[in-house]
Design a protein around this motif. Structure first.
Motif, PDB file in Angstrom:
ATOM      1  N   THR A 152       1.931   6.412   0.162  1.00 21.51           N
ATOM      2  CA  THR A 152       0.881   5.083   1.403  1.00 21.51           C
ATOM      3  C   THR A 152       0.156   4.971  -0.417  1.00 21.51           C
ATOM      4  O   THR A 152      -1.255   6.028  -0.153  1.00 21.51           O
ATOM      5  CB  THR A 152       0.101   6.349   2.273  1.00 21.51           C
ATOM      6  OG1 THR A 152      -0.464   7.628   1.822  1.00 21.51           O
ATOM      7  CG2 THR A 152       1.368   6.525   2.779  1.00 21.51           C
ATOM      8  N   MET A 153      -0.426   3.654   0.522  1.00 22.28           N
ATOM      9  CA  MET A 153      -1.798   2.881  -0.289  1.00 22.28           C
ATOM     10  C   MET A 153      -2.309   2.325   0.256  1.00 22.28           C
ATOM     11  O   MET A 153      -2.169   2.217   1.174  1.00 22.28           O
ATOM     12  CB  MET A 153      -0.150   1.506  -0.973  1.00 22.28           C
ATOM     13  CG  MET A 153       0.474   2.255  -1.789  1.00 22.28           C
ATOM     14  SD  MET A 153       0.330   3.681  -3.553  1.00 22.28           S
ATOM     15  CE  MET A 153      -1.114   2.322  -4.606  1.00 22.28           C
ATOM     16  N   SER A 154      -3.734   1.244  -0.299  1.00 20.39           N
ATOM     17  CA  SER A 154      -4.739   0.819  -0.050  1.00 20.39           C
ATOM     18  C   SER A 154      -4.818  -0.652   0.787  1.00 20.39           C
ATOM     19  O   SER A 154      -5.499  -1.021   0.982  1.00 20.39           O
ATOM     20  CB  SER A 154      -5.531   1.635  -0.510  1.00 20.39           C
ATOM     21  OG  SER A 154      -5.858   0.591  -1.848  1.00 20.39           O
ATOM     22  N   GLY A 155      -3.813  -1.011   0.053  1.00 16.78           N
ATOM     23  CA  GLY A 155      -3.685  -2.613   0.382  1.00 16.78           C
ATOM     24  C   GLY A 155      -4.716  -3.713  -0.770  1.00 16.78           C
ATOM     25  O   GLY A 155      -4.209  -4.771  -0.002  1.00 16.78           O
ATOM     26  N   LYS A 156      -4.848  -2.828  -1.479  1.00 17.70           N
ATOM     27  CA  LYS A 156      -5.602  -4.325  -2.228  1.00 17.70           C
ATOM     28  C   LYS A 156      -4.604  -4.608  -2.932  1.00 17.70           C
ATOM     29  O   LYS A 156      -3.853  -4.671  -3.343  1.00 17.70           O
ATOM     30  CB  LYS A 156      -6.258  -2.885  -3.136  1.00 17.70           C
ATOM     31  CG  LYS A 156      -5.704  -2.119  -4.545  1.00 17.70           C
ATOM     32  CD  LYS A 156      -7.114  -1.376  -5.772  1.00 17.70           C
ATOM     33  CE  LYS A 156      -5.963  -0.817  -6.502  1.00 17.70           C
ATOM     34  NZ  LYS A 156      -4.817  -1.728  -7.274  1.00 17.70           N
ATOM     35  N   GLY A 157      -5.141  -6.271  -3.665  1.00 20.46           N
ATOM     36  CA  GLY A 157      -4.412  -7.230  -4.388  1.00 20.46           C
ATOM     37  C   GLY A 157      -3.453  -7.411  -3.063  1.00 20.46           C
ATOM     38  O   GLY A 157      -3.517  -7.465  -2.250  1.00 20.46           O
ATOM     39  N   THR A 158      -2.243  -7.444  -4.044  1.00 16.30           N
ATOM     40  CA  THR A 158      -0.609  -7.240  -3.030  1.00 16.30           C
ATOM     41  C   THR A 158      -0.187  -6.422  -3.336  1.00 16.30           C
ATOM     42  O   THR A 158       1.307  -6.126  -3.771  1.00 16.30           O
ATOM     43  CB  THR A 158       0.255  -8.702  -4.438  1.00 16.30           C
ATOM     44  OG1 THR A 158       0.006  -8.414  -6.214  1.00 16.30           O
ATOM     45  CG2 THR A 158      -0.804  -9.910  -4.726  1.00 16.30           C
ATOM     46  N   GLU A 159      -0.763  -4.924  -3.305  1.00 14.49           N
ATOM     47  CA  GLU A 159       0.011  -4.010  -3.078  1.00 14.49           C
ATOM     48  C   GLU A 159       1.211  -3.799  -1.811  1.00 14.49           C
ATOM     49  O   GLU A 159       0.431  -4.616  -0.483  1.00 14.49           O
ATOM     50  CB  GLU A 159      -0.715  -3.140  -2.686  1.00 14.49           C
ATOM     51  CG  GLU A 159      -1.959  -2.053  -4.178  1.00 14.49           C
ATOM     52  CD  GLU A 159      -2.420  -0.961  -4.008  1.00 14.49           C
ATOM     53  OE1 GLU A 159      -2.442  -0.243  -5.158  1.00 14.49           O
ATOM     54  OE2 GLU A 159      -2.941  -1.039  -2.111  1.00 14.49           O
ATOM     55  N   VAL A 160       2.467  -3.032  -1.841  1.00 12.67           N
ATOM     56  CA  VAL A 160       3.342  -3.027  -1.039  1.00 12.67           C
ATOM     57  C   VAL A 160       3.481  -1.424  -0.958  1.00 12.67           C
ATOM     58  O   VAL A 160       2.995  -0.400  -2.055  1.00 12.67           O
ATOM     59  CB  VAL A 160       4.632  -2.877  -1.559  1.00 12.67           C
ATOM     60  CG1 VAL A 160       6.054  -3.508  -0.243  1.00 12.67           C
ATOM     61  CG2 VAL A 160       4.677  -4.615  -1.854  1.00 12.67           C
ATOM     62  N   GLY A 161       2.885  -1.374   0.622  1.00 17.30           N
ATOM     63  CA  GLY A 161       3.366   0.012   1.474  1.00 17.30           C
ATOM     64  C   GLY A 161       2.270   0.841   1.628  1.00 17.30           C
ATOM     65  O   GLY A 161       1.696   1.752   1.656  1.00 17.30           O
ATOM     66  N   PHE A 162       0.985  -0.504   2.177  1.00 17.13           N
ATOM     67  CA  PHE A 162       0.512  -0.346   2.721  1.00 17.13           C
ATOM     68  C   PHE A 162       0.277   0.260   4.542  1.00 17.13           C
ATOM     69  O   PHE A 162      -0.505   0.234   4.773  1.00 17.13           O
ATOM     70  CB  PHE A 162      -1.284  -1.261   2.650  1.00 17.13           C
ATOM     71  CG  PHE A 162      -1.232  -2.122   3.206  1.00 17.13           C
ATOM     72  CD1 PHE A 162      -1.690  -2.926   4.346  1.00 17.13           C
ATOM     73  CD2 PHE A 162      -0.901  -3.165   1.915  1.00 17.13           C
ATOM     74  CE1 PHE A 162      -1.412  -3.845   4.727  1.00 17.13           C
ATOM     75  CE2 PHE A 162      -0.314  -4.008   2.694  1.00 17.13           C
ATOM     76  CZ  PHE A 162      -0.594  -4.879   3.605  1.00 17.13           C
ATOM     77  N   LYS A 163       1.286  -0.206   5.051  1.00 17.84           N
ATOM     78  CA  LYS A 163       1.336   0.102   6.105  1.00 17.84           C
ATOM     79  C   LYS A 163       2.881   0.809   6.453  1.00 17.84           C
ATOM     80  O   LYS A 163       3.898   0.940   5.715  1.00 17.84           O
ATOM     81  CB  LYS A 163       1.577  -1.586   6.792  1.00 17.84           C
ATOM     82  CG  LYS A 163       0.594  -2.410   7.596  1.00 17.84           C
ATOM     83  CD  LYS A 163      -0.331  -1.824   8.356  1.00 17.84           C
ATOM     84  CE  LYS A 163      -1.839  -2.681   8.267  1.00 17.84           C
ATOM     85  NZ  LYS A 163      -2.150  -1.607   9.033  1.00 17.84           N
ATOM     86  N   PHE A 164       2.199   1.939   7.820  1.00 12.76           N
ATOM     87  CA  PHE A 164       3.361   3.167   7.488  1.00 12.76           C
ATOM     88  C   PHE A 164       5.469   2.164   7.660  1.00 12.76           C
ATOM     89  O   PHE A 164       6.127   2.483   6.755  1.00 12.76           O
ATOM     90  CB  PHE A 164       3.749   3.485   8.272  1.00 12.76           C
ATOM     91  CG  PHE A 164       2.497   5.181   8.409  1.00 12.76           C
ATOM     92  CD1 PHE A 164       2.070   5.213   7.751  1.00 12.76           C
ATOM     93  CD2 PHE A 164       1.931   4.976   9.845  1.00 12.76           C
ATOM     94  CE1 PHE A 164       0.705   5.675   7.233  1.00 12.76           C
ATOM     95  CE2 PHE A 164       0.933   5.780   9.228  1.00 12.76           C
ATOM     96  CZ  PHE A 164       0.157   6.212   8.854  1.00 12.76           C
ATOM     97  N   GLU A 165       5.125   0.567   7.966  1.00 11.63           N
ATOM     98  CA  GLU A 165       6.602  -0.068   8.647  1.00 11.63           C
ATOM     99  C   GLU A 165       7.073  -0.530   7.344  1.00 11.63           C
ATOM    100  O   GLU A 165       8.316  -0.526   7.089  1.00 11.63           O
ATOM    101  CB  GLU A 165       6.017  -0.909   9.818  1.00 11.63           C
ATOM    102  CG  GLU A 165       5.756  -0.788  10.843  1.00 11.63           C
ATOM    103  CD  GLU A 165       4.545  -0.332  10.896  1.00 11.63           C
ATOM    104  OE1 GLU A 165       3.725   0.242  12.235  1.00 11.63           O
ATOM    105  OE2 GLU A 165       3.799  -0.105   9.881  1.00 11.63           O
ATOM    106  N   GLN A 166       5.992  -0.863   6.405  1.00 16.73           N
ATOM    107  CA  GLN A 166       6.661  -1.101   5.173  1.00 16.73           C
ATOM    108  C   GLN A 166       7.716  -0.786   4.295  1.00 16.73           C
ATOM    109  O   GLN A 166       8.325  -0.177   3.358  1.00 16.73           O
ATOM    110  CB  GLN A 166       5.338  -1.991   4.288  1.00 16.73           C
ATOM    111  CG  GLN A 166       4.773  -3.106   4.770  1.00 16.73           C
ATOM    112  CD  GLN A 166       3.880  -3.153   3.654  1.00 16.73           C
ATOM    113  OE1 GLN A 166       2.971  -2.734   3.459  1.00 16.73           O
ATOM    114  NE2 GLN A 166       2.693  -3.930   4.760  1.00 16.73           N
ATOM    115  N   LEU A 167       6.910   1.355   4.287  1.00 19.15           N
ATOM    116  CA  LEU A 167       7.562   2.396   4.027  1.00 19.15           C
ATOM    117  C   LEU A 167       9.322   2.797   4.154  1.00 19.15           C
ATOM    118  O   LEU A 167      10.269   2.648   3.973  1.00 19.15           O
ATOM    119  CB  LEU A 167       6.875   3.414   4.203  1.00 19.15           C
ATOM    120  CG  LEU A 167       5.914   3.430   2.883  1.00 19.15           C
ATOM    121  CD1 LEU A 167       4.134   4.261   3.264  1.00 19.15           C
ATOM    122  CD2 LEU A 167       5.915   3.225   1.462  1.00 19.15           C
TER     123      LEU A 167
END
Length: 277
Positions: free
Chosen positions: A143-158
């Motif tokens: 699970t990521m923080s969403g900084k920059g262009t990170e993917v995976g900061f929302k459960f739905e994305q995972l």
């Protein structure tokens, strides 16, 4: 309770297991290769076997392999993308010889302004090209923080990534407390609600490991800055409430706080006994 920290395997797995035991840990996390590059240690099957025996003797939870930061499965650069795939494939080959390690955690990747949808598709495609379904190591999306262009900061994305992976029985999640809080999930004041959302979206059976970190920044900051346990915005009470939640009690904890060995020893005691001391 299973708890450990991030440790270097520069002296081999047997020596690292012994170091963890001295720290009163019963698991640990390690990088599969140079975290800022791609070079890996020479494969030592004898070291692996002896480490397996020692982990079994001391009732360790699964060790947690961590892929280097250089892997970007969401990249549109073919060279970068191929690098991530080939190295992950090699990591999985190596880990099949280490029975005491069942999981490897990866950062999903950065879409580099190509958009979340592009990143999700690219990540899933990469994993599909890596997995053949016969691996004995599960890939955990962090699970990521969403900084920059990170993917995976929302459960739905995972969930979208996992749903697109053919052999998704080999897919799980590593829950990072700092990242998830920074991404906007209020694990401090609404932990039950966050876990319900996780269960509804991904299923708690997918949750295999926890990166236990305090956060330097506030809820929803989208910043990735880990703090020592009890020294951040989650605070000691928030951390202890999190690890003692009935739905999380049996999931191994891996400290990634800014610490040296003595600092990790102190934090392991804090988590085990519930106070700063």
């Amino acid at each position: 309770m299973f708890i450990g920290s991030h440790l270097s395997i520069s002296k081999g797995f047997v020596e690292t297991v012994k170091q963890a035991i001295k720290m009163e840990a019963n698991t640990f996390q390690f990088f599969t290769r140079n975290p800022r590059g791609g070079k890996a240690r020479k494969l030592d099957i004898d070291d692996f076997k002896k480490a397996d025996e020692l982990c079994e003797e001391y009732n360790f939870a699964s060790l947690l392999a961590h892929a280097p930061y250089t892997y970007n499965f969401a990249s549109d650069n073919d060279k970068t993308w191929e690098f991530a795939k080939t190295r992950l494939k090699d990591d999985l080959y190596r880990l099949q010889h280490l029975n005491c390690c069942k999981y490897i955690v990866i950062h999903p990747g950065n879409h580099l302004k190509k958009g979340i949808d592009f990143g999700i598709e690219r990540i899933a495609e990469a994993i599909n090209e890596v997995l053949d379904g016969n691996e004995n190591t599960m890939i955990l999306l962090e699970t990521m923080s969403g900084k920059g262009t990170e993917v995976g900061f929302k459960f739905e994305q995972l969930k979208e990534i996992i749903d697109r992976v053919e052999h998704n029985k080999l897919m799980g999640v590593c829950f990072d407390t700092c990242h998830t809080y920074s991404a906007g999930y209020n694990i401090k004041n609404d932990l039950e609600g966050v876990l319900e959302e996780f269960d509804k979206t991904l299923g708690l059976d997918r949750l295999k490991a926890i990166h236990l970190n305090d956060s330097m920044h506030e809820l929803g900051s989208r910043k990735d800055r880990h703090a020592r346990i009890g020294e951040g915005t989650l605070g000691l009470e928030g951390i202890l409430n999190f690890i003692n939640h009935p739905k999380l009690k049996n999931i191994p904890l891996y400290l990634e706080t800014p610490n040296d060995i003595e600092g990790y020893i102190k934090e392991i005691k804090i988590i085990r006994y519930g106070y700063l001391g």
